[in-house]
Design a protein around this motif. Structure first.
Motif, PDB file in Angstrom:
ATOM      1  N   ALA A 125       0.809  -1.210  -0.007  1.00  0.00           N
ATOM      2  CA  ALA A 125      -0.054  -0.089  -0.092  1.00  0.00           C
ATOM      3  C   ALA A 125       0.821   1.089   0.049  1.00  0.00           C
ATOM      4  O   ALA A 125       0.348   2.203  -0.457  1.00  0.00           O
ATOM      5  N   THR A 126       2.039   1.337   0.461  1.00  0.00           N
ATOM      6  CA  THR A 126       2.967   2.290   0.692  1.00  0.00           C
ATOM      7  C   THR A 126       4.064   2.501  -0.008  1.00  0.00           C
ATOM      8  O   THR A 126       4.555   3.670  -0.399  1.00  0.00           O
ATOM      9  N   GLY A 127       4.618   1.425  -0.713  1.00  0.00           N
ATOM     10  CA  GLY A 127       5.650   1.498  -1.427  1.00  0.00           C
ATOM     11  C   GLY A 127       6.997   1.588  -0.720  1.00  0.00           C
ATOM     12  O   GLY A 127       8.265   1.842  -1.047  1.00  0.00           O
ATOM     13  N   LEU A 128       7.073   1.264   0.493  1.00  0.00           N
ATOM     14  CA  LEU A 128       8.405   1.324   1.340  1.00  0.00           C
ATOM     15  C   LEU A 128       8.921   0.425   1.274  1.00  0.00           C
ATOM     16  O   LEU A 128       8.411  -1.010   0.879  1.00  0.00           O
ATOM     17  N   GLU A 129      10.390   0.317   1.460  1.00  0.00           N
ATOM     18  CA  GLU A 129      11.142  -0.732   1.606  1.00  0.00           C
ATOM     19  C   GLU A 129      11.171  -1.581   2.516  1.00  0.00           C
ATOM     20  O   GLU A 129      11.389  -1.258   3.747  1.00  0.00           O
ATOM     21  N   PRO A 130      11.098  -2.889   2.474  1.00  0.00           N
ATOM     22  CA  PRO A 130      10.852  -3.873   3.453  1.00  0.00           C
ATOM     23  C   PRO A 130      12.344  -3.967   4.360  1.00  0.00           C
ATOM     24  O   PRO A 130      12.286  -4.160   5.454  1.00  0.00           O
ATOM     25  N   LYS A 132      13.931  -1.600   5.138  1.00  0.00           N
ATOM     26  CA  LYS A 132      14.189  -0.290   5.876  1.00  0.00           C
ATOM     27  C   LYS A 132      13.118  -0.281   7.331  1.00  0.00           C
ATOM     28  O   LYS A 132      13.026   0.622   7.760  1.00  0.00           O
ATOM     29  N   LEU A 133      12.432  -1.422   7.315  1.00  0.00           N
ATOM     30  CA  LEU A 133      11.639  -1.395   8.558  1.00  0.00           C
ATOM     31  C   LEU A 133      12.111  -1.633   9.725  1.00  0.00           C
ATOM     32  O   LEU A 133      13.029  -2.573   9.828  1.00  0.00           O
ATOM     33  N   GLY A 134      12.082  -0.726  10.671  1.00  0.00           N
ATOM     34  CA  GLY A 134      12.620  -1.081  12.217  1.00  0.00           C
ATOM     35  C   GLY A 134      11.616  -2.027  12.960  1.00  0.00           C
ATOM     36  O   GLY A 134      10.857  -2.580  12.292  1.00  0.00           O
ATOM     37  N   LYS A 135      12.086  -1.962  14.213  1.00  0.00           N
ATOM     38  CA  LYS A 135      11.062  -2.675  15.188  1.00  0.00           C
ATOM     39  C   LYS A 135       9.716  -2.380  15.252  1.00  0.00           C
ATOM     40  O   LYS A 135       9.165  -0.937  15.224  1.00  0.00           O
ATOM     41  N   GLU A 159      14.429   5.119  18.646  1.00  0.00           N
ATOM     42  CA  GLU A 159      15.614   4.263  18.398  1.00  0.00           C
ATOM     43  C   GLU A 159      15.504   3.957  17.016  1.00  0.00           C
ATOM     44  O   GLU A 159      16.508   4.060  16.113  1.00  0.00           O
ATOM     45  N   ASN A 160      14.361   3.843  16.186  1.00  0.00           N
ATOM     46  CA  ASN A 160      14.366   3.293  14.642  1.00  0.00           C
ATOM     47  C   ASN A 160      14.634   4.768  14.028  1.00  0.00           C
ATOM     48  O   ASN A 160      15.188   4.610  13.017  1.00  0.00           O
ATOM     49  N   LEU A 161      14.310   5.758  14.556  1.00  0.00           N
ATOM     50  CA  LEU A 161      14.679   7.270  13.791  1.00  0.00           C
ATOM     51  C   LEU A 161      16.219   7.378  13.595  1.00  0.00           C
ATOM     52  O   LEU A 161      16.813   8.030  12.745  1.00  0.00           O
ATOM     53  N   ALA A 162      16.687   7.014  14.838  1.00  0.00           N
ATOM     54  CA  ALA A 162      18.276   7.403  14.760  1.00  0.00           C
ATOM     55  C   ALA A 162      18.820   6.529  14.130  1.00  0.00           C
ATOM     56  O   ALA A 162      19.841   6.912  13.669  1.00  0.00           O
ATOM     57  N   ARG A 163      18.347   5.453  13.385  1.00  0.00           N
ATOM     58  CA  ARG A 163      19.061   4.594  12.645  1.00  0.00           C
ATOM     59  C   ARG A 163      18.376   4.762  11.157  1.00  0.00           C
ATOM     60  O   ARG A 163      18.667   4.028  10.377  1.00  0.00           O
ATOM     61  N   GLY A 164      17.490   5.690  10.900  1.00  0.00           N
ATOM     62  CA  GLY A 164      16.887   6.052   9.804  1.00  0.00           C
ATOM     63  C   GLY A 164      15.647   5.119   9.296  1.00  0.00           C
ATOM     64  O   GLY A 164      15.351   4.893   8.044  1.00  0.00           O
ATOM     65  N   LEU A 165      15.295   4.290  10.229  1.00  0.00           N
ATOM     66  CA  LEU A 165      14.198   3.182   9.915  1.00  0.00           C
ATOM     67  C   LEU A 165      12.972   3.486  10.130  1.00  0.00           C
ATOM     68  O   LEU A 165      12.472   4.510  10.949  1.00  0.00           O
ATOM     69  N   THR A 246      14.414   7.599   7.027  1.00  0.00           N
ATOM     70  CA  THR A 246      15.020   8.245   5.750  1.00  0.00           C
ATOM     71  C   THR A 246      14.111   7.534   4.746  1.00  0.00           C
ATOM     72  O   THR A 246      13.904   6.375   4.485  1.00  0.00           O
ATOM     73  N   LEU A 247      14.091   8.459   3.397  1.00  0.00           N
ATOM     74  CA  LEU A 247      13.336   7.708   2.426  1.00  0.00           C
ATOM     75  C   LEU A 247      14.359   7.917   1.003  1.00  0.00           C
ATOM     76  O   LEU A 247      15.095   8.950   0.765  1.00  0.00           O
TER      77      LEU A 247
END
Length: 280
Positions: A125-130, A132-135, A159-165, A246-247
């Protein structure tokens, strides 16, 4: 000879069940329909009974996690084929893993019939890369009368944002109380957590992706700043919220096309991610 205990994923909407899964359901003496680990706007007891021609027994947390569940094993030990059917993929819920282990220890053969999970639906539905999924984390309803206000979602997001996830927030379901958390409710709770920690994780620039009824004919996908999503009506549950990290260029374009978000909002958010939040 014992029967088989099958764990059958029903997918997210009508028609998602696999042919193998449907064939097994039609060979069962009874289908136990898990009504508490997930929710679908299209799949219910009546639909399953019409689809399979079998008796469908809705079961809740109390049934599957107490002594009542032994009814399932007793049927299998008598030689009956029995199914536990659930929305999505059967092993997205740890309850089903525990049931399978217990059945195998009793000498009952188990089989698994997978289908689409909420993760499959979200990526489509979103086009996000698998990768790059965080916890993944669930935002649950607080219980102020007991002093219960869990803040794990905020910490996981940080924590996820700190890693760009990207962070997927599953939203609480308390179906026995007829409660299903909405996207505006989830954003309100995250905002409250920000006020408590004041670490700059949730800001005016933060963007999100709100999804409702993923994988069904009435699916909704809307992306934008959280303050904008908080005012939107997404309709009936289930709802899911994502805050992206990050995108890459393809993800960015996908959100603009599929989520109808303004490019300026994405630019502002990505710039914010380059800055260090407080206490990091």
């Amino acid at each position: 000879m014992t029967g088989i205990l099958g764990f059958v994923g029903l997918g997210l909407g009508k028609g998602d069940i696999t042919l193998k899964g449907l064939d097994f359901l039609r060979k069962c003496s009874i289908i136990y329909f898990d009504t508490y680990t997930s929710l679908s706007s299209e799949i219910n007891q009546a639909y399953l009974e019409e689809l399979t021609g079998k008796t469908v027994k809705p079961v809740n947390r109390e049934f599957l996690e107490t002594e009542k569940r032994k009814e399932i094993y007793q049927r299998c030990l008598k030689g009956e084929n029995v199914a536990i059917a659930c929305i999505g993929n059967p092993f997205f819920a740890t309850t089903h893993v525990a049931l399978r282990i217990e059945a195998e220890k009793l000498g009952i053969k188990t089989e698994v019939f997978n289908s689409f999970s909420i993760l499959d639906g979200i990526l489509s539905a979103t086009g996000l890369e698998p990768y790059k999924l965080g916890k993944i984390v669930t935002i649950v309803y607080p219980e102020p009368e007991y002093g219960y206000f869990p803040t794990t979602p905020y910490k996981v997001l940080r924590e996820n944002l700190a890693r760009g996830l990207h962070t997927i927030f599953l939203l609480d379901l308390k179906l026995e109380k007829k409660l299903a958390m909405t996207i505006p409710e989830a954003i309100e709770l995250l905002t409250s957590m920000e006020k408590q920690f004041n670490e700059g994780v949730i800001t005016e620039a933060t963007i999100g992706i709100g999804l409702a009824r993923v994988g069904t004919s009435t699916q909704v996908v809307k992306a934008g700043k959280l303050r904008k999503l908080e005012k939107m009506d997404f309709g009936e549950p289930p709802h899911t919220l994502i805050i992206p990290g990050t995108l890459d260029p393809i993800e960015r374009e996908a959100l603009k096309i599929l989520g109808n978000i303004e490019d300026e909002a994405i630019t502002e958010w990505l710039q914010r991610l380059k800055e260090k939040p407080k206490n990091t």
